[in-house]
Design a protein around this motif. Sequence first.
Motif: not given
Length: 207
Positions: A68-70, A73-77, A92-93
């Motif tokens: 849910g945090s920016e 999402d940046r890690i996911m990308n 958590v990532l």
Amino acid sequence: MSDPKTDVLKKTPTDHEIHDLIKNRWSPRAFADTPVSDTDLQSLFEAGRWAASSNNWQPWNIVWGKKGSEAYDRIMNVLVEFNQGWAKNAPVLMLGVFDKKTPDGKDNFHALHDLGQFSANMAIQAQSMGIAIHQMAGLDHEKALKEFKFPDTYHVATAIAAGYYGGEVSDVPEDLQKEEKSERKRKKQDEFVFNGDYVQRADVSES
């Protein structure tokens, strides 16, 4: 009623006695919906902080984000598509990063080993708290380095998914569901432990 603590255990066919925290640790791709608190994360990072480190240089760095945090999402990308398909289950990532240089600018050939020690400490601490850790090599290392503004002397070595055990296997892509339920396997000690010179072993891998 079933016990969620035992439901998530995998059979680990050890040949010798080891601590239950090591024996029962494994790397799921499904996680419970339970949030991981900042306090819990600080405990994981503190365990890593006290890992052994060559010359006490502590070359490790951790980037983290909650779902849910920016930052999440940046890690996911920066993950490869295969890992994105299941890592979205993790609350958590993280990214594990190390400095390739010593403080005086020489190559630090032990830095990756030290990051591994950090991660191992963190994984055992997590296991003691019912938290699962799944480490991934599948990410765009150069993209991650630039995305999180690390200097060129650093290397993003691994991504890490973390969350409490107990997720639904059905949340994992179908082609990976069998692996979630399978028995754990490891090489036998006589394939990699030498009381003297290295001896090449015959290929005993299963077809």
